[in-house]
Design an enzyme around this catalytic site. Structure first.
Site, PDB file in Angstrom:
ATOM      1  N   THR A 156       0.857  -1.188   0.000  1.00  0.00           N
ATOM      2  CA  THR A 156       0.000   0.000   0.000  1.00  0.00           C
ATOM      3  C   THR A 156       0.890   1.235   0.000  1.00  0.00           C
ATOM      4  OG1 THR A 156      -1.788  -1.158   1.157  1.00  0.00           O
ATOM      5  CG2 THR A 156      -1.783   1.251   1.289  1.00  0.00           C
ATOM      6  N   VAL A 165       2.246   5.186   0.090  1.00  0.00           N
ATOM      7  CA  VAL A 165       2.164   6.501   0.727  1.00  0.00           C
ATOM      8  C   VAL A 165       1.913   7.550  -0.359  1.00  0.00           C
ATOM      9  CG1 VAL A 165       3.578   8.277   1.874  1.00  0.00           C
ATOM     10  CG2 VAL A 165       3.591   5.916   2.728  1.00  0.00           C
ATOM     11  N   ILE A 176       4.834  -1.163   2.938  1.00  0.00           N
ATOM     12  CA  ILE A 176       4.532   0.244   2.689  1.00  0.00           C
ATOM     13  C   ILE A 176       5.360   0.717   1.500  1.00  0.00           C
ATOM     14  CG2 ILE A 176       4.766   2.588   3.597  1.00  0.00           C
ATOM     15  CD1 ILE A 176       2.390   1.057   4.782  1.00  0.00           C
ATOM     16  N   LYS A 177       4.666   1.219   0.483  1.00  0.00           N
ATOM     17  CA  LYS A 177       5.355   1.674  -0.723  1.00  0.00           C
ATOM     18  C   LYS A 177       5.723   3.150  -0.600  1.00  0.00           C
ATOM     19  CE  LYS A 177       4.211   0.242  -4.926  1.00  0.00           C
ATOM     20  NZ  LYS A 177       3.356  -0.024  -6.116  1.00  0.00           N
ATOM     21  N   LEU A 178       6.961   3.438  -0.936  1.00  0.00           N
ATOM     22  CA  LEU A 178       7.486   4.805  -0.927  1.00  0.00           C
ATOM     23  C   LEU A 178       8.271   5.024  -2.211  1.00  0.00           C
ATOM     24  CD1 LEU A 178       8.869   4.477   2.668  1.00  0.00           C
ATOM     25  CD2 LEU A 178       7.233   6.266   2.069  1.00  0.00           C
TER      26      LEU A 178
END
Length: 316
Positions: free
Chosen positions: A95, A97, A131-133
């Site tokens: 998911t 950011v 967590i995708k950044l």
């Protein structure tokens, strides 16, 4: 002989690059990845309407400010879609950011913690979340902080070797080097097509994979953004590959023997000293393709985030 998708699964962890539940149920990937563009697309599917309604109801309990309600609805919608996907896969959901925070380390960390708390409150443990950044310097530093807190990260929009090196040196869990978008740039620049074995995106991921394995980095390499199955087949053996449903269908229909192109060398070469901020910026800047594609990718994800917010605002 089994089809090429079945053979690929024996060499590589197959991940579905979609937010659409039906496609995930059909292809039964290990993991799934989403991004703002895929969330926007999924939000327009009728069966997801209850997830939007629930997210809006949640947001209204958190704030009376409409702008804040829009933000909270978007976050909860991404988590709701992630929760639905997790019911159908054994592994992890990625998911993302908000792309507009790509150059703000502190706010990226705060947003990541918020998304993880939303998952945790729904009974989803950290070992099922990535967590995708964006792979900016600030995004990489945010990931470094989060990894130390037990929040694993997926560094996306990765186009340069400098980005890949910095991610490994920061100890991030996984990177998503973009294959097709690299090829797009060179195709437009040089005005020609590339054989899969000469595809600049394929060559980029191959270089990164070999460097990581030779130096004993644990960061997972997950090739992403494919334009055709030729690119995928040339990366058979990569740790993970995240693939759109249309290409999963092509792989399933393809026959013939598939051999591993990438093999873990399990090397132990001495690692260089970690890159400084200035070294990272300079090395990344030397790659015109990467500079353009990173900026473009962030802008495009921000545009789709804005479209999603407008859609949500109209429902509040």
């Amino acid at each position: 002989m089994s089809n090429k998708l079945a053979q690929l699964r024996k060499l590589t962890t197959v991940v579905a690059d979609t937010g659409e539940i039906d496609a995930i149920k059909k292809y039964q990937p290990e993991d799934a990845t989403t991004n703002p563009s895929l969330i926007l697309k999924a939000a327009q599917i009728a069966e997801y309407a209850p997830l939007i309604d629930q997210a809006i109801a949640y947001a209204k309990t958190q704030s009376n400010d409409k702008a804040q309600q829009v933000q909270d609805t978007c976050d909860m919608l991404a988590v709701n879609i992630g929760k639905e996907i997790l019911k159908t896969i054994p592994g992890r959901i990625s998911t993302e950011v908000d792309a507009r925070l790509s150059y703000d380390m502190e706010r990226s960390v705060a947003k990541a913690r918020q998304l993880v708390k939303m998952y945790n409150d729904a009974g989803i443990s950290n070992d099922r979340i990535l967590i995708k950044l964006a792979s900016t310097w600030e995004g990489i530093r945010a990931a470094e902080i989060l990894e130390k807190e037990g929040i694993n990260c997926n560094l996306t929009l990765l186009f340069s070797f400098a980005q890949a090196r910095a991610c490994a040196e920061a100890g991030v869990f996984l990177i998503s080097p973009f294959v097709g978008r690299i090829m797009d740039w060179y195709k437009a620049k040089e005005g020609r097509d590339f054989a899969a074995s000469e595809d600049p995106g394929v060559l980029s991921v191959t270089k990164i994979y070999n460097y990581y394995k030779e130096h004993g980095y644990k960061t997972v390499v997950m090739g992403a953004s494919f334009r055709n199955i030729g690119e995928i087949l040339e990366l058979a053996g990569c740790d993970r590959l995240t693939i759109a449903p249309s290409l999963l269908a092509e792989l399933e229909a393809a026959e013939g023997e598939l051999v591993a192109k990438l093999v873990d060398s399990k090397g132990s070469k001495a690692r260089p000293a970690p890159m400084t901020h200035s070294e990272f910026l300079w090395e990344h800047n030397l790659d015109a393709m990467a500079v353009e594609k990173l900026a473009e990718g962030i802008r495009n994800f921000a545009v789709d985030q804005g479209k999603l917010e407008a859609m949500i605002a109209a429902k509040l």
